[in-house]
Motif scaffolding. Structure first.
Motif, PDB file in Angstrom:
ATOM      1  N   ARG A 160       0.834  -1.209   0.000  1.00 25.51           N
ATOM      2  CA  ARG A 160       0.000   0.000   0.000  1.00 25.51           C
ATOM      3  C   ARG A 160       0.868   1.258   0.000  1.00 25.51           C
ATOM      4  O   ARG A 160       0.592   2.230  -0.710  1.00 25.51           O
ATOM      5  CB  ARG A 160      -0.934  -0.025   1.204  1.00 25.51           C
ATOM      6  CG  ARG A 160      -1.990   1.082   1.208  1.00 25.51           C
ATOM      7  CD  ARG A 160      -1.637   2.207   2.159  1.00 25.51           C
ATOM      8  NE  ARG A 160      -1.401   1.716   3.482  1.00 25.51           N
ATOM      9  CZ  ARG A 160      -2.366   1.553   4.396  1.00 25.51           C
ATOM     10  NH1 ARG A 160      -3.614   1.842   4.112  1.00 25.51           N
ATOM     11  NH2 ARG A 160      -2.045   1.119   5.614  1.00 25.51           N
ATOM     12  N   ALA A 161       1.951   1.262   0.790  1.00 27.75           N
ATOM     13  CA  ALA A 161       2.852   2.416   0.820  1.00 27.75           C
ATOM     14  C   ALA A 161       3.510   2.626  -0.540  1.00 27.75           C
ATOM     15  O   ALA A 161       3.626   3.765  -1.021  1.00 27.75           O
ATOM     16  CB  ALA A 161       3.911   2.233   1.910  1.00 27.75           C
ATOM     17  N   LEU A 162       3.949   1.541  -1.177  1.00 23.57           N
ATOM     18  CA  LEU A 162       4.576   1.671  -2.496  1.00 23.57           C
ATOM     19  C   LEU A 162       3.572   2.171  -3.525  1.00 23.57           C
ATOM     20  O   LEU A 162       3.931   2.946  -4.424  1.00 23.57           O
ATOM     21  CB  LEU A 162       5.166   0.329  -2.929  1.00 23.57           C
ATOM     22  CG  LEU A 162       6.400  -0.134  -2.150  1.00 23.57           C
ATOM     23  CD1 LEU A 162       6.827  -1.525  -2.596  1.00 23.57           C
ATOM     24  CD2 LEU A 162       7.559   0.860  -2.326  1.00 23.57           C
ATOM     25  N   GLY A 436      -3.838   3.623  17.332  1.00 20.46           N
ATOM     26  CA  GLY A 436      -3.472   2.230  17.566  1.00 20.46           C
ATOM     27  C   GLY A 436      -3.052   1.525  16.289  1.00 20.46           C
ATOM     28  O   GLY A 436      -2.018   0.847  16.245  1.00 20.46           O
ATOM     29  N   ILE A 437      -3.834   1.695  15.232  1.00 21.58           N
ATOM     30  CA  ILE A 437      -3.478   1.063  13.965  1.00 21.58           C
ATOM     31  C   ILE A 437      -2.235   1.728  13.382  1.00 21.58           C
ATOM     32  O   ILE A 437      -1.400   1.066  12.757  1.00 21.58           O
ATOM     33  CB  ILE A 437      -4.672   1.112  12.992  1.00 21.58           C
ATOM     34  CG1 ILE A 437      -5.762   0.176  13.510  1.00 21.58           C
ATOM     35  CG2 ILE A 437      -4.256   0.737  11.574  1.00 21.58           C
ATOM     36  CD1 ILE A 437      -7.035   0.165  12.703  1.00 21.58           C
ATOM     37  N   GLY A 438      -2.086   3.038  13.624  1.00 24.73           N
ATOM     38  CA  GLY A 438      -0.868   3.714  13.188  1.00 24.73           C
ATOM     39  C   GLY A 438       0.374   3.110  13.816  1.00 24.73           C
ATOM     40  O   GLY A 438       1.423   2.989  13.169  1.00 24.73           O
ATOM     41  N   LEU A 633       2.658  10.921   6.395  1.00 24.96           N
ATOM     42  CA  LEU A 633       1.900   9.878   7.077  1.00 24.96           C
ATOM     43  C   LEU A 633       0.879   9.260   6.133  1.00 24.96           C
ATOM     44  O   LEU A 633       0.675   8.044   6.113  1.00 24.96           O
ATOM     45  CB  LEU A 633       1.204  10.448   8.314  1.00 24.96           C
ATOM     46  CG  LEU A 633       2.092  10.734   9.530  1.00 24.96           C
ATOM     47  CD1 LEU A 633       1.333  11.532  10.577  1.00 24.96           C
ATOM     48  CD2 LEU A 633       2.622   9.432  10.145  1.00 24.96           C
ATOM     49  N   GLY A 634       0.235  10.113   5.331  1.00 23.78           N
ATOM     50  CA  GLY A 634      -0.744   9.618   4.375  1.00 23.78           C
ATOM     51  C   GLY A 634      -0.121   8.676   3.360  1.00 23.78           C
ATOM     52  O   GLY A 634      -0.711   7.654   3.005  1.00 23.78           O
ATOM     53  N   LEU A 638      -1.045   6.032   7.161  1.00 23.05           N
ATOM     54  CA  LEU A 638      -1.486   6.381   8.505  1.00 23.05           C
ATOM     55  C   LEU A 638      -2.373   7.612   8.457  1.00 23.05           C
ATOM     56  O   LEU A 638      -2.160   8.521   7.654  1.00 23.05           O
ATOM     57  CB  LEU A 638      -0.292   6.681   9.424  1.00 23.05           C
ATOM     58  CG  LEU A 638       0.439   5.490  10.048  1.00 23.05           C
ATOM     59  CD1 LEU A 638       1.320   4.813   9.013  1.00 23.05           C
ATOM     60  CD2 LEU A 638       1.280   5.948  11.237  1.00 23.05           C
ATOM     61  N   SER A 639      -3.356   7.641   9.345  1.00 19.62           N
ATOM     62  CA  SER A 639      -4.162   8.840   9.523  1.00 19.62           C
ATOM     63  C   SER A 639      -3.376   9.858  10.339  1.00 19.62           C
ATOM     64  O   SER A 639      -2.471   9.495  11.094  1.00 19.62           O
ATOM     65  CB  SER A 639      -5.474   8.512  10.244  1.00 19.62           C
ATOM     66  OG  SER A 639      -6.232   7.590   9.494  1.00 19.62           O
ATOM     67  N   ALA A 640      -3.739  11.125  10.180  1.00 21.31           N
ATOM     68  CA  ALA A 640      -3.081  12.190  10.940  1.00 21.31           C
ATOM     69  C   ALA A 640      -4.152  12.975  11.699  1.00 21.31           C
ATOM     70  O   ALA A 640      -4.607  14.023  11.237  1.00 21.31           O
ATOM     71  CB  ALA A 640      -2.299  13.109  10.006  1.00 21.31           C
ATOM     72  N   PRO A 641      -4.579  12.472  12.862  1.00 15.18           N
ATOM     73  CA  PRO A 641      -5.596  13.201  13.632  1.00 15.18           C
ATOM     74  C   PRO A 641      -5.064  14.564  14.067  1.00 15.18           C
ATOM     75  O   PRO A 641      -3.916  14.684  14.502  1.00 15.18           O
ATOM     76  CB  PRO A 641      -5.835  12.300  14.851  1.00 15.18           C
ATOM     77  CG  PRO A 641      -5.279  10.957  14.470  1.00 15.18           C
ATOM     78  CD  PRO A 641      -4.153  11.240  13.540  1.00 15.18           C
ATOM     79  N   SER A 642      -5.900  15.594  13.943  1.00 13.46           N
ATOM     80  CA  SER A 642      -5.459  16.926  14.346  1.00 13.46           C
ATOM     81  C   SER A 642      -5.598  17.136  15.844  1.00 13.46           C
ATOM     82  O   SER A 642      -5.106  18.129  16.375  1.00 13.46           O
ATOM     83  CB  SER A 642      -6.266  17.996  13.601  1.00 13.46           C
ATOM     84  OG  SER A 642      -7.643  17.893  13.917  1.00 13.46           O
TER      85      SER A 642
END
Length: 644
Positions: A160-162, A436-438, A633-634, A638-642
């Motif tokens: 997914r990252a690639l 947690g998933i991050g 992060l995206g 990963l999500s980036a919560p504000s």
């Protein structure tokens, strides 16, 4: 516009040095290095390669170049990404010779403005390396009727990252989940279901019951070898289209996909194509016929193979002695389909390192079949195994750790931290899921992919140290500061930072030792000016529009300078991760940027630092770091919560 091919500072330095050395800008940019000690400068040019053409000693060349650089006026900067509206600010340099090295340090305010504009640009992270080309990426590929274990995590998150990295580099990306939905294991599972299973139990828990039956089959087969023949017989019936076998097979696929999609949803993973092994059943004979017509198939002990002696490899098995196909046949058909039907210019296979020889053989056969395959970039992206107690995980023996259980535990721990520190945080369950998933995803991606991992639940769900949550918390800290700036004055807040209350940005102790809740000193108590937006040229409300040098001198401090230089390296981090097919390059970069920002954050007052200019400049730097952290992060998934 897109990000430059090298760092902006390297491009600017190369433009300055090209007429002085007679070397092209692109080559100079490639030669420029970062000194081992930041006190030596921002960039260093080894002059040894110039000695032959300039006919002088490297030390003499470095001294002469330093004198020429220091005697020049400001040099134009390389064009900043997204900087079409206004010309890029000029960059001034200070040079010093050190033996055979020319050390350069950016001076003045132009370089600061140029780097801030680059981070504020809509083109942030956007490259053109893959423009006009399509890449087909094969990853995850779990087996039907078996649970997704923590061992499936590696291919899934690396792939997914690639895919994200190729997209931001301009590639047309097609992602494929090559599901394991065919093979003798289905004969075994059908045989076990007929002997010991019940429709009700399977419908109530399709994956769990399928695993129980599969494990029992192998346990019973050790005592009664005839079971193996029974499993083969059922698979033969499946191949021949037997209605009962087909119905059970279709049921296992349908129910497995429901469970897979639920876990993929938690991970934020999507695929363009779900094409299992069975999809290629009617394509393998055509692939084999092409091998026959090319005269490549040879008999060996009753089997048909393609010899690869010239490549120094054992033969590639295409048909077994009983005439049945094997993985090599299927993967040849798969590659032909992905090039010819899907239009792939590059084929990527994110599959474990144990399959290295297999893919080398498949790629070699393709090139023997058709020399134009040499023009297609074919890449096996291997990764080390994830082991449990030093041993390879085994579904046959039930020696697996379910991925869903690991995700649940990580989220539970993240929620416990949030409940203790910010119990009134809105949507705290959703934030705990992201954090947690991050932790799980980043924990896999931060290390070189070829390293083997001995599964440790404690390490995998850790929220402290060099982790994904550390980077996420750093982003949330920056958002909180920008929000407070907007509330204290007037103006815009970068997209995603809205809704962040003051005091909700404590960062857990990370590798740089920044304590949680250490924000008050940096934030100060004065009424700061508004935070700039994250859009191109966003100095909104801060009193520091692009081109306005007000307060930029404040960003010449060591901590701020380190942040700026790290921001300039973002494009190189993306390219490095792409070049090596190694997401850890980007993960390590984000950790370094997070550390640099936290040091800057704690190095002095930001809000209320002065009457306006200095605060506005520091807020621009804060917004720039937040933008890069969020974007990076995206890319890693990963999500980036504000708010955390």
């Amino acid at each position: 516009m897109t990000m430059p091919a090298a760092t902006l500072l390297k491009q600017a330095a190369a433009a300055l040095l090209a007429p002085l050395t007679g070397v092209g800008e692109a080559e100079l940019a490639a030669r420029l290095e970062c000194p081992p000690d930041e006190t030596l400068g921002d960039l260093s040019l080894p002059c040894f390669a110039l000695a032959k053409t300039l006919r002088r000693a490297p030390a003499a060349i470095a001294s002469e170049l330093a004198a020429q650089v220091n005697g020049q006026e400001e040099a134009p900067a390389a064009e900043a990404a997204g900087g079409e509206a206004d010309p890029a600010p000029p960059i001034r340099w200070r040079a010093e010779a050190a033996g055979g090295f020319l050390n350069l340090r950016a001076a003045g305010r132009g370089w600061i403005e140029a780097l801030l504009r680059q981070a504020e640009s809509p083109a942030l992270g956007r490259l053109e390396d893959g423009a006009g080309k399509r890449v087909v990426i094969d990853y995850s590929s779990p087996n039907i009727a078996k649970p997704m274990s923590v061992g499936h995590l590696r291919s899934t998150v690396i792939g997914r990252a690639l895919a994200n990295l190729h997209r931001t580099a301009g590639w047309d990306v097609q992602t494929v989940n090559h599901l394991g939905d065919w093979g003798t294991q289905f004969g075994k599972l059908i045989a076990a279901t007929k002997r010991w299973g019940s429709r009700e139990a399977i419908e109530a828990d399709p994956i769990g019951e399928s695993l129980r039956l599969y494990v029992r089959f192998h346990e019973e087969a050790e005592r009664d070898p005839a079971l193996v023949d029974e499993g083969r017989a059922w698979f033969l019936r499946l191949e021949q289209g037997d209605a009962e076998a087909r119905e059970l097979w279709a049921f296992f696929i349908r129910e497995s996909l429901k469970e897979f999609q639920r876990i993929y949803g938690r991970l934020g993973v999507e695929f363009d194509h779900l094409l299992g092994e069975s999809f290629y059943n009617d394509k393998m004979e055509a692939a084999a016929q092409r091998l026959r017509e090319a005269g490549l198939l040879e008999e060996s002990d009753g089997a048909l193979v393609v010899r690869l002696d010239e490549q120094g490899m054992p033969p590639c098995l295409v048909f077994k002695s009983d005439g049945s196909t094997i993985y090599g046949t299927r993967d040849l058909a798969t590659a032909l389909y992905r090039r010819e039907a899907m239009g792939g210019d590059k084929l990527l296979y994110v599959v474990g390192a144990e399959q290295t020889l297999h893919f080398r053989q498949v790629f070699a056969v393709l090139e023997k079949l058709d020399p134009t395959w040499e023009q297609v970039e074919k890449v096996h992206v291997p990764f080390g195994l994830m082991r449990m107690e030093g041993r390879k995980m085994s579904t046959r023996r039930g020696k697996v750790v379910f991925l869903d259980e690991v995700l649940d535990e990580a989220v539970r721990r993240a929620l416990a931290v949030i409940e203790a520190k910010t119990p009134d945080l809105p949507d705290k369950e959703a934030v705990a899921e992201a954090v947690g998933i991050g932790a799980i995803v980043f924990g896999d991606l931060r290390s070189r992919r070829m390293l083997e991992i001995d599964f440790s639940l404690e390490e995998m769900v850790s929220l402290d140290g060099e982790t994904g949550p550390y980077v996420q918390y750093t982003y949330a800290r920056a958002c909180s500061l920008l929000r407070r700036a907007a509330e204290a004055g007037a103006g815009a807040v970068p997209a995603g930072a809205d809704g962040v209350p003051a005091g909700a940005d404590g960062v857990p102790a990370g590798a740089d030792g920044v304590p949680a809740g250490a924000d008050a000193a940096a934030a100060g108590s004065g009424a700061g000016t508004a935070a700039p937006g994250a859009e191109a040229g966003a100095g909104t409300g801060s009193g520091a529009e692009p081109g306005d040098a007000s307060g930029l001198e404040a960003l010449g401090s060591p901590a701020a300078r380190a942040c700026l230089l790290k921001l300039d390296a973002y494009g190189e981090a993306i390219r490095g991760a792409l070049r090596e097919h190694e997401p850890s390059v980007l993960a390590r970069y984000l950790l370094e940027l997070a550390k640099a920002f936290n040091r800057f954050y704690n190095s002095g007052r930001i809000l209320g630092a002065d009457g306006g200019g200095e605060t506005a400049a520091k807020l621009r730097l804060t917004a720039a770091c937040a933008a890069v952290l969020s974007h990076g992060l995206g890319l890693l998934g990963l999500s980036a919560p504000s708010r955390i």
